[in-house]
Write a protein that holds these residues in place. Sequence first.
Motif, short mmCIF file in Angstrom:
data_model
loop_
_atom_site.label_atom_id
_atom_site.label_comp_id
_atom_site.label_asym_id
_atom_site.label_seq_id
_atom_site.Cartn_x
_atom_site.Cartn_y
_atom_site.Cartn_z
N SER A 1 -8.90 -3.56 5.88
CA SER A 1 -9.52 -2.24 5.72
C SER A 1 -11.05 -2.38 5.56
O SER A 1 -11.66 -3.20 6.24
N MET B 1 -3.02 0.76 -1.02
CA MET B 1 -2.41 1.05 0.27
C MET B 1 -1.85 2.47 0.29
O MET B 1 -1.58 3.06 -0.74
N THR B 2 -1.69 2.97 1.48
CA THR B 2 -1.14 4.31 1.64
C THR B 2 -0.47 4.40 3.00
O THR B 2 -1.10 4.31 4.03
N GLY B 3 0.83 4.51 2.96
CA GLY B 3 1.58 4.54 4.22
C GLY B 3 2.03 5.94 4.56
O GLY B 3 1.37 6.92 4.26
N GLY B 4 3.21 6.01 5.16
CA GLY B 4 3.86 7.30 5.47
C GLY B 4 3.09 8.10 6.45
O GLY B 4 3.21 9.29 6.53
N ARG C 1 4.46 16.29 2.68
CA ARG C 1 5.87 15.91 2.57
C ARG C 1 6.65 16.66 1.49
O ARG C 1 7.83 16.95 1.67
N MET D 1 7.66 -6.28 1.56
CA MET D 1 7.61 -5.17 0.62
C MET D 1 8.59 -4.07 1.00
O MET D 1 9.24 -3.46 0.15
N LEU E 1 6.68 4.85 0.10
CA LEU E 1 5.90 4.51 1.30
C LEU E 1 4.51 5.13 1.26
O LEU E 1 3.53 4.53 1.67
N LYS E 2 4.46 6.38 0.75
CA LYS E 2 3.18 7.10 0.69
C LYS E 2 2.23 6.49 -0.33
O LYS E 2 1.01 6.63 -0.21
N THR E 3 2.78 5.86 -1.37
CA THR E 3 1.91 5.37 -2.45
C THR E 3 1.72 3.86 -2.40
O THR E 3 0.67 3.35 -2.72
N LYS E 4 2.76 3.16 -2.01
CA LYS E 4 2.69 1.71 -2.03
C LYS E 4 2.98 1.11 -0.66
O LYS E 4 3.05 -0.10 -0.51
N GLY E 5 3.23 1.95 0.31
CA GLY E 5 3.49 1.45 1.66
C GLY E 5 2.29 0.59 2.07
O GLY E 5 1.16 1.04 1.99
N PRO E 6 2.54 -0.64 2.48
CA PRO E 6 1.45 -1.60 2.69
C PRO E 6 0.69 -1.36 3.99
O PRO E 6 0.75 -2.18 4.91
N PHE E 7 0.00 -0.24 4.03
CA PHE E 7 -0.78 0.11 5.22
C PHE E 7 -2.14 0.65 4.81
O PHE E 7 -2.30 1.16 3.70
N TRP E 8 -3.08 0.52 5.72
CA TRP E 8 -4.40 1.12 5.52
C TRP E 8 -4.67 1.97 6.75
O TRP E 8 -4.47 1.52 7.89
#
Lengths: 83, 83, 149, 149
Positions: free
Chosen positions: A7, A80-83, C101, D59, D115-122
């Motif tokens: 990021s 992090m923030t997914g979904g 959501r 995760m 997923l919205k809070t800890k989902g390992p994405f940026w």
Amino acid sequence: MKILYFSWIKDGIGKSQEDITLNENIKNISDLIDFLITINDDYKKIFSDLSSIKFSKNMNIVDINEKIKNEDEIAFFPPMTGG
Amino acid sequence: MKILYFSWIKDGIGKSQEDITLNENIKNISDLIDFLITINDDYKKIFSDLSSIKFSKNMNIVDINEKIKNEDEIAFFPPMTGG
Amino acid sequence: MIKVQSEDFSVEKETKILLNKNNNVGAISSFIGIVRNKAKEKDLISMTLDHYPGMTEKMLQKIEDEALSRWKLLDSLIIHRYGELFPGENIVLVITLSKHRKDAINSCHFLIDWLKTKGPFWKFEKTKSSGHWVEALDSDNLEELKWNN
Amino acid sequence: MIKVQSEDFSVEKETKILLNKNNNVGAISSFIGIVRNKAKEKDLISMTLDHYPGMTEKMLQKIEDEALSRWKLLDSLIIHRYGELFPGENIVLVITLSKHRKDAINSCHFLIDWLKTKGPFWKFEKTKSSGHWVEALDSDNLEELKWNN
């Protein structure tokens, strides 16, 4: 040691990963950060505020006092923030 | 008056609907039930326990004191369960 | 939109129609209810859903309107089947669409709880040895109560 | 099952696979997250999801295992996409299958909150005028806290 950046940390440092060899003073992640900020001002700027930086060791999220070894894979990333 | 029956009420009475003409003593659903149980024992048996019977007037669920007229459509059915 | 029908439905087809009608959808929640192959430990042959045509549509429309007023929804769909259904067959579909959501998830949950407790249907379960009308469960009614505040 | 992929997914196809693998399914909950066309009131051109291959799968597997241990589930599926995604495109899919509706609904809700809070994405949002990394929202973290008791 393999270090990964994600990021805006990746953008700020200008690379997504690098390999460094730990000297024996670097025992945990806090020590590693102290070392990294000596590399140049980009690192210094990125690591000036640790409140929104998370760390992982071998793909597990850890805290700043986590012990590290040369064989570990360390990563730095924002929350992090997914979904 | 059109009267509809559903589920085990329909099975117990042996028909799904019927038309009756109200006499002037029948002013609400309670009165209608008092009339129906005089028809035969099937009605008597079905309406002996009102705790699991619901009523509707013109497709709106109502309580036992709801006023009714000859032009209304009344239905008797047990509690519902969809999904 | 609500549909009371004997035919089966396709989630993907219905979802596509809803997506084509709406802009800026961020979240889609859906729930599918399916006929199970057991009825109180006995093998189920079929489940027949009886309903009161006219009242069913009226009640479903009312609850959909309530969901649309309680949550920020872009759209919603309820399809409930009636007639004789066999194990593995779809019974009910709820789809809700929103920007964020929480609205889609909570309204979908609300609608399916309502359908389970107040959905204007009566179920007749046929097993090898017998047939019986399904009683409305108290636990379902308690479940639905939590939405009443 | 978890999948981290750049390709799109089909809810109906995935649902069918899950149904074929499992017996006596009574409830299917699903959630689809979609890229919206606005980013803080500006028109979004695209959203790029970056992730940490290896850690992501680890995760996601862990949280799926937790859902499977907390609820009576027959099966579950999480698909999360990465790469550059455009408005209207799917980002994430969660499907849960159970006998009774509560397990499917609650676990699906739990997984998508996680997923919205800890989902390992940026996420990197590109608009006409600029590009920026999306900050994790505090409200999302609060939302996730409710599952921690």
